[in-house]
Design an enzyme around this catalytic site. Structure first.
Site, PDB file in Angstrom:
ATOM      1  N   CYS A 115       2.747 -32.448 -62.362  1.00 37.71           N
ATOM      2  CA  CYS A 115       3.586 -33.545 -61.851  1.00 37.71           C
ATOM      3  C   CYS A 115       2.969 -34.913 -62.095  1.00 37.71           C
ATOM      4  O   CYS A 115       3.635 -35.929 -61.940  1.00 37.71           O
ATOM      5  CB  CYS A 115       3.821 -33.355 -60.363  1.00 37.71           C
ATOM      6  SG  CYS A 115       4.589 -31.783 -59.989  1.00 37.71           S
ATOM      7  N   HIS A 257       5.664 -39.590 -56.720  1.00 38.51           N
ATOM      8  CA  HIS A 257       6.168 -38.286 -57.146  1.00 38.51           C
ATOM      9  C   HIS A 257       6.953 -37.675 -55.989  1.00 38.51           C
ATOM     10  O   HIS A 257       6.526 -37.735 -54.833  1.00 38.51           O
ATOM     11  CB  HIS A 257       4.999 -37.386 -57.550  1.00 38.51           C
ATOM     12  CG  HIS A 257       5.408 -35.965 -57.765  1.00 38.51           C
ATOM     13  ND1 HIS A 257       6.517 -35.632 -58.506  1.00 38.51           N
ATOM     14  CD2 HIS A 257       4.888 -34.790 -57.315  1.00 38.51           C
ATOM     15  CE1 HIS A 257       6.653 -34.317 -58.516  1.00 38.51           C
ATOM     16  NE2 HIS A 257       5.680 -33.789 -57.793  1.00 38.51           N
ATOM     17  N   ASN A 287      12.139 -31.580 -56.631  1.00 35.32           N
ATOM     18  CA  ASN A 287      10.892 -31.881 -57.343  1.00 35.32           C
ATOM     19  C   ASN A 287      11.113 -31.624 -58.834  1.00 35.32           C
ATOM     20  O   ASN A 287      11.256 -30.474 -59.252  1.00 35.32           O
ATOM     21  CB  ASN A 287       9.771 -30.988 -56.795  1.00 35.32           C
ATOM     22  CG  ASN A 287       8.431 -31.213 -57.480  1.00 35.32           C
ATOM     23  OD1 ASN A 287       8.361 -31.862 -58.523  1.00 35.32           O
ATOM     24  ND2 ASN A 287       7.384 -30.653 -56.905  1.00 35.32           N
TER      25      ASN A 287
HETATM   26  N1  ACO Z   1      13.080 -20.992 -46.260  1.00 35.93           N
HETATM   27  C1  ACO Z   1      12.741 -20.585 -45.028  1.00 35.93           C
HETATM   28  N2  ACO Z   1      11.461 -20.322 -44.666  1.00 35.93           N
HETATM   29  C2  ACO Z   1      10.505 -20.498 -45.602  1.00 35.93           C
HETATM   30  C3  ACO Z   1      10.806 -20.927 -46.904  1.00 35.93           C
HETATM   31  C4  ACO Z   1      12.146 -21.194 -47.213  1.00 35.93           C
HETATM   32  N3  ACO Z   1      12.537 -21.616 -48.443  1.00 35.93           N
HETATM   33  N4  ACO Z   1       9.651 -21.020 -47.601  1.00 35.93           N
HETATM   34  C5  ACO Z   1       8.663 -20.662 -46.775  1.00 35.93           C
HETATM   35  N5  ACO Z   1       9.173 -20.346 -45.573  1.00 35.93           N
HETATM   36  C6  ACO Z   1       8.461 -19.915 -44.367  1.00 35.93           C
HETATM   37  C7  ACO Z   1       7.120 -19.275 -44.679  1.00 35.93           C
HETATM   38  O1  ACO Z   1       7.285 -17.919 -45.001  1.00 35.93           O
HETATM   39  C8  ACO Z   1       6.382 -19.490 -43.391  1.00 35.93           C
HETATM   40  O2  ACO Z   1       6.800 -18.526 -42.474  1.00 35.93           O
HETATM   41  P1  ACO Z   1       5.747 -17.865 -41.435  1.00 35.93           P
HETATM   42  O3  ACO Z   1       5.278 -19.018 -40.596  1.00 35.93           O
HETATM   43  O4  ACO Z   1       6.584 -16.873 -40.722  1.00 35.93           O
HETATM   44  O5  ACO Z   1       4.668 -17.291 -42.295  1.00 35.93           O
HETATM   45  C9  ACO Z   1       6.891 -20.847 -42.897  1.00 35.93           C
HETATM   46  O6  ACO Z   1       8.152 -21.057 -43.572  1.00 35.93           O
HETATM   47  C10 ACO Z   1       5.975 -22.000 -43.191  1.00 35.93           C
HETATM   48  O7  ACO Z   1       5.594 -21.946 -44.561  1.00 35.93           O
HETATM   49  P2  ACO Z   1       4.619 -23.017 -45.196  1.00 35.93           P
HETATM   50  O8  ACO Z   1       4.408 -22.687 -46.626  1.00 35.93           O
HETATM   51  O9  ACO Z   1       3.407 -23.161 -44.319  1.00 35.93           O
HETATM   52  O10 ACO Z   1       5.512 -24.337 -45.052  1.00 35.93           O
HETATM   53  P3  ACO Z   1       5.121 -25.832 -45.293  1.00 35.93           P
HETATM   54  O11 ACO Z   1       5.480 -26.627 -44.115  1.00 35.93           O
HETATM   55  O12 ACO Z   1       3.723 -25.982 -45.831  1.00 35.93           O
HETATM   56  O13 ACO Z   1       6.138 -26.271 -46.455  1.00 35.93           O
HETATM   57  C11 ACO Z   1       6.054 -26.686 -48.827  1.00 35.93           C
HETATM   58  C12 ACO Z   1       6.064 -25.627 -47.699  1.00 35.93           C
HETATM   59  C13 ACO Z   1       7.389 -27.425 -48.761  1.00 35.93           C
HETATM   60  C14 ACO Z   1       5.907 -25.990 -50.159  1.00 35.93           C
HETATM   61  C15 ACO Z   1       4.893 -27.680 -48.591  1.00 35.93           C
HETATM   62  O14 ACO Z   1       3.714 -26.964 -48.316  1.00 35.93           O
HETATM   63  C16 ACO Z   1       4.634 -28.583 -49.770  1.00 35.93           C
HETATM   64  O15 ACO Z   1       5.427 -29.462 -50.093  1.00 35.93           O
HETATM   65  N6  ACO Z   1       3.451 -28.459 -50.448  1.00 35.93           N
HETATM   66  C17 ACO Z   1       3.018 -29.336 -51.496  1.00 35.93           C
HETATM   67  C18 ACO Z   1       3.678 -29.027 -52.784  1.00 35.93           C
HETATM   68  C19 ACO Z   1       3.156 -29.951 -53.882  1.00 35.93           C
HETATM   69  O16 ACO Z   1       2.901 -31.123 -53.667  1.00 35.93           O
HETATM   70  N7  ACO Z   1       2.930 -29.414 -55.085  1.00 35.93           N
HETATM   71  C20 ACO Z   1       2.359 -30.199 -56.159  1.00 35.93           C
HETATM   72  C21 ACO Z   1       3.375 -30.804 -57.011  1.00 35.93           C
HETATM   73  S1  ACO Z   1       4.437 -29.594 -57.769  1.00 35.93           S
HETATM   74  C22 ACO Z   1       4.007 -29.419 -59.472  1.00 35.93           C
HETATM   75  O17 ACO Z   1       2.999 -29.901 -59.963  1.00 35.93           O
HETATM   76  C23 ACO Z   1       4.936 -28.577 -60.303  1.00 35.93           C
END
Ligand code: ACO
Length: 330
Positions: A115, A257, A287
């Site tokens: 990204c 981003h 994204n």
């Molecule tokens: N729908 C419903 N529930 C979900 C989903 C979904 N789509 N996805 C995950 N969950 C659940 C998980 O299973 C978990 O459940 P549990 O508590 O029962 O285990 C709960 O939701 C929390 O999951 P987390 O992964 O901890 O959620 P988080 O608040 O961290 O959000 C996210 C996830 C949106 C991916 C976030 O962590 C994020 O944005 N991370 C950074 C991503 C990023 O910046 N990447 C780099 C750039 S991308 C690139 O380079 C291509």
């Protein structure tokens, strides 16, 4: 130090017409509109059809770009495409684009910085121009992430979309206000496994097994990346402002981003920037990786928010892990 100053001449974007909403995703995996909105800020994203490849979308962005510019395709002497979803592993999408646009012989290559790709590409183009190796660079961020999405993994499939942004980076004239003031890029490969496509390279060449194990799709441990993203993007914004003697008060726009609204908000807070000074379109496109900054930049130019002379910070974080920022006057 070179006497040559470098500026962004213009930015344009394109995205597929087809929209995939959170409601559509509810029918694909166990998720909800509410979860996606509150955790990410996303509402819908664009998805390309089976006939469309990266260079096809870029071409649409470039048509708009060259319509608005006095620089012609024949004047381009450097092409850099930032992407992790090229048309093919080789030849480069930059070379494919060169042919499609009829650009004369010049260096043309792709870069892989996740990204942060657009920030890396701007940094490279700036240095080519400053050292006299190029005059007019075509800099692209394009991603068709829905082509490498694992549609059975709710952790990732709700996050990504397709799009392209294109910019012309060129020499600034004497006395002109527009200028890329500074760029900063960095990386930490120790965390590479947290965001990776495992199949199709020399480590895991394509086989029946790699396909069956979904190794040709994106794998991400988003929650482990989250904290690093917040810190790195915040640090990158602070660093580029401080070393150039600016504060958040001087900034007209932060164009971050678009990975997660919570990360964007935290970055704006780190530089004490008012929320209305942040360009956000994550709700429309999700994204789009290396395309997200030029896509948001182009939309903000088109609707009149960003004007010539505005002080802008571009800031990104992504696979590698990589991060970086650009400080510019548009
Ligand atoms: N729908 C419903 N529930 C979900 C989903 C979904 N789509 N996805 C995950 N969950 C659940 C998980 O299973 C978990 O459940 P549990 O508590 O029962 O285990 C709960 O939701 C929390 O999951 P987390 O992964 O901890 O959620 P988080 O608040 O961290 O959000 C996210 C996830 C949106 C991916 C976030 O962590 C994020 O944005 N991370 C950074 C991503 C990023 O910046 N990447 C780099 C750039 S991308 C690139 O380079 C291509």
């Amino acid at each position: 130090m070179s006497d040559i100053r470098v500026k962004i001449d213009g930015v344009a974007m394109a995205a597929p017409d087809k929209i995939l909403t959170n409601k559509d995703l509810e029918r694909i995996v166990d998720t909800s509109d509410e979860w996606i909105r509150t955790r990410t800020g996303m509402v819908e994203r664009r998805i390309s059809d089976e006939h469309t490849a990266a260079s096809d979308i870029v071409l649409k962005a470039c048509e708009k770009l060259f319509k608005k510019s006095s620089i012609r395709t024949r004047d381009i002497d450097l092409i850099i495409v930032a992407t992790v979803t090229p048309d093919h592993p080789f030849p480069s999408t930059a070379c494919i684009l060169q042919t499609k646009l009829g650009i004369p012989h010049c260096p043309a290559f792709d870069i892989s910085a996740g990204c942060t790709g657009f920030i890396y590409a701007i940094t490279i183009a700036k240095q080519f121009i400053e050292n006299g190796s190029a005059t007019n660079a075509l800099v692209i961020g394009v991603e068709l992430l829905t082509k490498i999405t694992n549609w059975t993994d709710r952790n990732t499939c709700v996050l990504f979309g397709d799009g392209a942004g294109a910019a012309i980076v060129t020499q600034a004239n004497k006395g002109e206000i527009s200028e890329i003031i500074d760029t900063y890029i960095s990386s930490d490969g120790r965390y590479g496994d947290l965001l990776i496509m495992r199949g199709g390279g020399s480590r895991n060449p394509t086989s029946k097994e790699t396909v069956e194990q979904n190794m040709h799709t994106l794998y991400m441990e988003g929650n482990k990346i989250f904290k690093i993203a917040v810190k790195s993007m915040g640090d990158a914004a602070v660093r580029i402002l401080e070393r150039n003697g600016f504060t958040g008060d001087d900034v007209d726009w932060l164009i971050p981003h678009q990975a997660n609204l919570r990360i964007i908000d935290a970055t704006a807070k780190r530089i004490h920037l008012l929320p209305q000074k942040v360009i956000i379109n994550i709700e429309k496109y999700g994204n789009t990786s290396s395309a997200s900054i030029p896509l948001a930049f182009a939309e903000a130019i088109e609707d009149g928010r960003v004007r010539r002379g505005d002080l802008i910070v571009l800031d990104a974080f992504g696979a590698g892990l990589t991060w970086g920022s650009v400080l510019l006057r548009y």
